[in-house]
Each structure stands twice: as C-alpha cells, then as structure tokens.
Design a protein around this motif. Structure first.
Motif, mmCIF file in Angstrom:
data_model
loop_
_atom_site.group_PDB
_atom_site.id
_atom_site.type_symbol
_atom_site.label_atom_id
_atom_site.label_comp_id
_atom_site.label_asym_id
_atom_site.label_seq_id
_atom_site.Cartn_x
_atom_site.Cartn_y
_atom_site.Cartn_z
ATOM 1 N N MET A 245 1.395 -1.137 3.679
ATOM 2 C CA MET A 245 0.712 -0.791 2.467
ATOM 3 C C MET A 245 -0.351 0.245 2.822
ATOM 4 O O MET A 245 -0.998 0.156 3.855
ATOM 5 N N LEU A 246 -0.505 1.210 1.946
ATOM 6 C CA LEU A 246 -1.559 2.201 2.092
ATOM 7 C C LEU A 246 -2.496 2.095 0.904
ATOM 8 O O LEU A 246 -2.052 1.906 -0.225
ATOM 9 N N ILE A 247 -3.755 2.248 1.166
ATOM 10 C CA ILE A 247 -4.737 2.353 0.090
ATOM 11 C C ILE A 247 -5.295 3.760 0.159
ATOM 12 O O ILE A 247 -5.750 4.208 1.225
ATOM 13 N N LEU A 248 -5.226 4.448 -0.960
ATOM 14 C CA LEU A 248 -5.674 5.832 -1.025
ATOM 15 C C LEU A 248 -7.012 5.928 -1.744
ATOM 16 O O LEU A 248 -7.307 5.151 -2.651
ATOM 17 N N LYS A 249 -7.782 6.912 -1.311
ATOM 18 C CA LYS A 249 -9.021 7.245 -2.002
ATOM 19 C C LYS A 249 -9.068 8.763 -2.082
ATOM 20 O O LYS A 249 -8.942 9.447 -1.056
ATOM 21 N N ASP A 250 -9.203 9.270 -3.283
ATOM 22 C CA ASP A 250 -9.214 10.715 -3.514
ATOM 23 C C ASP A 250 -7.977 11.390 -2.921
ATOM 24 O O ASP A 250 -8.055 12.475 -2.338
ATOM 25 N N GLY A 251 -6.826 10.718 -3.039
ATOM 26 C CA GLY A 251 -5.561 11.299 -2.593
ATOM 27 C C GLY A 251 -5.339 11.298 -1.089
ATOM 28 O O GLY A 251 -4.434 11.949 -0.592
ATOM 29 N N ARG A 252 -6.166 10.563 -0.344
ATOM 30 C CA ARG A 252 -6.035 10.504 1.119
ATOM 31 C C ARG A 252 -5.949 9.049 1.561
ATOM 32 O O ARG A 252 -6.477 8.163 0.915
ATOM 33 N N VAL A 253 -5.268 8.825 2.691
ATOM 34 C CA VAL A 253 -5.122 7.468 3.214
ATOM 35 C C VAL A 253 -6.471 6.965 3.697
ATOM 36 O O VAL A 253 -7.108 7.579 4.554
ATOM 37 N N LYS A 254 -6.916 5.850 3.145
ATOM 38 C CA LYS A 254 -8.193 5.243 3.519
ATOM 39 C C LYS A 254 -7.990 3.940 4.297
ATOM 40 O O LYS A 254 -8.773 3.615 5.188
ATOM 41 N N VAL A 255 -6.922 3.185 3.958
ATOM 42 C CA VAL A 255 -6.640 1.910 4.609
ATOM 43 C C VAL A 255 -5.134 1.810 4.848
ATOM 44 O O VAL A 255 -4.337 2.146 3.961
ATOM 45 N N ILE A 256 -4.766 1.359 6.038
ATOM 46 C CA ILE A 256 -3.369 1.071 6.370
ATOM 47 C C ILE A 256 -3.290 -0.429 6.638
ATOM 48 O O ILE A 256 -4.018 -0.954 7.475
ATOM 49 N N ILE A 257 -2.383 -1.101 5.929
ATOM 50 C CA ILE A 257 -2.185 -2.536 6.137
ATOM 51 C C ILE A 257 -0.737 -2.750 6.572
ATOM 52 O O ILE A 257 0.192 -2.386 5.847
#
Length: 94
Positions: A1-13
């Motif tokens: 799972m990826l969490i994006l912030k402002d169109g960029r990867v912020k967290v990788i799970i």
C-alpha cells in the motif's frame, strides 16, 4: 500500500503473509529504499517524497510461538534495518 501526499509517495506499507524469510524481508525494504519512483499501471510514475516512512508488517499467525526463533529473528532484522537508515540517496528515513 502507498500513501500519497501532494502526488508523491509519503508512506509505503508492506504486508507479508507468506514468505517471511530474511532475504525476502530485507529485499522488500532495500528495493523500496533504492527506488526514486513507483510505477503504477493506472496512475503512471509517482515520485518519492523527500521523507518516506516504510512500514513492514509480517504475519506470524502460522508460527508456533513456543517452538520458533522467527520472532527473535524479526526483531534482529528490524534493528539491523533501523541501524542503516537513512541510506545514502534514499528517501526512506523512518
């Protein structure tokens, strides 16, 4: 799972339910740490943020907790990975 912030990867799970061998666990981290981008079939190329959190969850439910050394091995792998973060040139810093 990826969490994006402002169109960029912020967290990788990463949730690993089947292959919990050390080489596989470390490989998942290293591939992510060496990456500058994630390529998605639908969304295309997504860049890594300057600071990325990597979270790896390992399923230990199938282990016989009183008869395995895997849990201790997981802790040792965690300590080893934390000791090399941040890797030079990597966005993963926690």
């Amino acid at each position: 799972m990826l969490i994006l912030k402002d169109g960029r990867v912020k967290v990788i799970i990463e949730i690993e339910e089947s292959d919990i061998r050390p080489v596989y666990i470390c490989g998942k981290f290293l591939v992510s740490a060496l990456s500058n981008y994630f390529i998605h079939d639908r969304y295309g190329v997504i860049g890594m943020d300057d600071s990325v959190l990597f979270l790896q969850i390992l399923d230990s439910s199938k282990l016989k907790h009183d008869r395995t050394s895997k849990l201790e091995q997981f802790k040792n792998i965690e300590k080893s990975i934390q000791s090399v973060i941040p890797l030079k040139g990597s966005s993963i810093d926690s």
